[in-house]
Design a protein around this motif. Structure first.
Motif, mmCIF file in Angstrom:
data_model
loop_
_atom_site.group_PDB
_atom_site.id
_atom_site.type_symbol
_atom_site.label_atom_id
_atom_site.label_comp_id
_atom_site.label_asym_id
_atom_site.label_seq_id
_atom_site.Cartn_x
_atom_site.Cartn_y
_atom_site.Cartn_z
ATOM 1 N N ALA A 72 0.900 -1.590 -0.058
ATOM 2 C CA ALA A 72 -0.292 -0.287 0.145
ATOM 3 C C ALA A 72 0.724 1.321 -0.204
ATOM 4 O O ALA A 72 0.744 2.385 -0.612
ATOM 5 N N VAL A 73 1.402 1.389 0.472
ATOM 6 C CA VAL A 73 2.947 2.389 0.900
ATOM 7 C C VAL A 73 3.389 2.829 -0.620
ATOM 8 O O VAL A 73 3.935 3.459 -1.372
ATOM 9 N N LEU A 74 3.958 1.491 -1.106
ATOM 10 C CA LEU A 74 4.802 1.235 -2.563
ATOM 11 C C LEU A 74 3.685 1.760 -3.710
ATOM 12 O O LEU A 74 4.370 2.851 -4.438
ATOM 13 N N LYS A 75 2.454 1.444 -3.592
ATOM 14 C CA LYS A 75 0.902 2.125 -4.455
ATOM 15 C C LYS A 75 1.033 3.646 -4.259
ATOM 16 O O LYS A 75 0.565 4.106 -5.428
ATOM 17 N N THR A 76 1.041 4.165 -3.403
ATOM 18 C CA THR A 76 0.569 5.495 -2.948
ATOM 19 C C THR A 76 1.606 6.107 -2.784
ATOM 20 O O THR A 76 1.268 7.424 -3.725
ATOM 21 N N ILE A 77 2.732 5.571 -3.227
ATOM 22 C CA ILE A 77 4.252 6.484 -3.361
ATOM 23 C C ILE A 77 3.904 6.825 -4.966
ATOM 24 O O ILE A 77 4.604 7.847 -5.433
ATOM 25 N N HIS A 263 -5.395 9.521 2.769
ATOM 26 C CA HIS A 263 -6.113 9.419 2.866
ATOM 27 C C HIS A 263 -6.402 8.444 1.738
ATOM 28 O O HIS A 263 -7.037 6.656 1.664
ATOM 29 N N LEU A 264 -5.040 8.227 0.564
ATOM 30 C CA LEU A 264 -5.392 7.230 -0.256
ATOM 31 C C LEU A 264 -5.309 5.757 0.305
ATOM 32 O O LEU A 264 -5.664 4.125 0.136
ATOM 33 N N LEU A 265 -3.865 6.372 1.167
ATOM 34 C CA LEU A 265 -2.896 4.926 1.687
ATOM 35 C C LEU A 265 -4.281 4.575 2.369
ATOM 36 O O LEU A 265 -4.243 3.145 3.062
ATOM 37 N N LYS A 266 -4.762 5.018 3.710
ATOM 38 C CA LYS A 266 -6.305 3.901 4.903
ATOM 39 C C LYS A 266 -6.930 3.574 3.525
ATOM 40 O O LYS A 266 -7.029 2.415 3.472
ATOM 41 N N HIS A 267 -7.055 4.206 2.597
ATOM 42 C CA HIS A 267 -8.215 3.544 1.819
ATOM 43 C C HIS A 267 -8.013 2.642 1.558
ATOM 44 O O HIS A 267 -8.495 1.252 0.777
ATOM 45 N N LEU A 268 -6.511 2.547 0.381
ATOM 46 C CA LEU A 268 -6.333 1.091 -0.075
ATOM 47 C C LEU A 268 -6.019 0.258 0.633
ATOM 48 O O LEU A 268 -5.976 -1.512 0.939
ATOM 49 N N LEU A 269 -5.544 0.258 2.619
ATOM 50 C CA LEU A 269 -5.708 -0.772 3.527
ATOM 51 C C LEU A 269 -7.251 -1.061 4.085
ATOM 52 O O LEU A 269 -6.949 -2.799 4.508
#
Length: 285
Positions: A72-77, A263-269
């Motif tokens: 999720a962190v890698l996708k967010t970045i 918000h994107l990171l939280k949404h992915l998880l």
């Protein structure tokens, strides 16, 4: 377009940024003086269901929360590229690669050694390819082999004149001239550093950044446990959740950009099936 004057081997100099982001590194040159720490709580209801489904086939290496967070962190970045910037020597750069780093404890004991692991992400990566790479990295770190950075540090430790070594290292670091063998697995030369404090029975808390290296994002993962959630009517339910603590260099973007990123990171998880999409595939949030 190839490397031109002002670029580093690990980053491209940002030449057309707004005046505020041009001036800030000059006025506030130290990364540790520009830390912003933010905390989020992630509802793991769907993540636990997802992990149970992924592990139903009894894979040799189980899927777990840490792998979800790394992905999720890698996708967010990947989708929020300003998070992959860094500031060194008064200049702002766009990092050439997207990487995540973490420390692996060889044995869970007071005397157990540690090794450094690094994940190089590609736009085509998914939770499955990241899962396999984490397995490879952890297996290597827990073997008798040494990662490149640790081996180089062991060699430097034997050289007399440690203060001169420190001065030379900081000079090379500032100019992007550190030998690749020294920083090959150095977590502070990565897009994001992660630490799984929950595996040590600790909750997420503030973790400092360093003026060494180029890292601009640090993520601490806390304990998984049931916590209260309230709806709009004040009704409470207990849900499995985890706290994440994010420390970021506030000079690389602005508050609005950070807010959308978190918000994107939280949404992915909280919707982990999205991690089966390639890292560079956009998602609605």
């Amino acid at each position: 377009m190839g490397k031109i004057w002002g670029d580093r081997k690990d980053g491209t100099l940002l030449r057309n940024i707004d005046s505020m982001h041009y001036i800030m590194p000059l006025m506030y040159p130290n990364r540790c003086d520009n830390e912003a720490c933010m905390n989020i709580r992630v509802d793991l209801t769907r993540a636990e269901e997802y992990l149970a489904k992924k592990n139903a086939g009894d894979p040799a290496y189980k899927y777990n929360l840490f792998q979800l967070v790394v992905t999720a962190v890698l996708k967010t970045i990947t989708l929020r590229p300003e998070m992959n910037r860094f500031i060194v020597n008064g200049n702002m750069y766009q990092r050439n690669e997207i990487t995540a780093a973490f420390t692996v404890k060889k044995v869970f004991s007071d005397n157990g050694g540690e090794a450094l692991a690094r994940i190089y992400a590609k736009g085509s990566d998914t939770i499955d390819t990241i899962h396999e790479e984490i397995y490879r990295q952890v297996s290597f770190c827990r073997s008798d082999s040494k990662d490149a950075s640790t081996a180089s540090m062991d060699m430097l430790q034997k050289i007399p004149g440690k203060h001169l070594i420190g001065f030379a290292a900081r000079f090379l670091d500032r100019h992007g001239w550190m030998p690749q063998s020294v920083i090959a697995t150095d977590p502070y030369y990565c897009s994001a550093v992660l630490t799984n404090l929950g595996s040590l029975k600790l909750d997420a808390g503030y973790h400092h950044m360093t003026n060494w290296g180029t890292n601009s994002v640090f993520c601490a993962i806390g304990l998984i446990k049931k916590r209260p959630y309230y709806d709009d009517d004040g009704n409470m339910t207990m849900r499995q959740s985890v706290n994440l603590s994010l420390t970021i260099d506030e000079r690389i973007a602005d508050g609005y950009y950070y807010s959308k990123t978190i918000h994107l990171l939280k949404h992915l998880l909280e919707n982990p099936e999205l991690l089966e999409l390639p890292l560079d595939e956009k998602v609605e949030c």
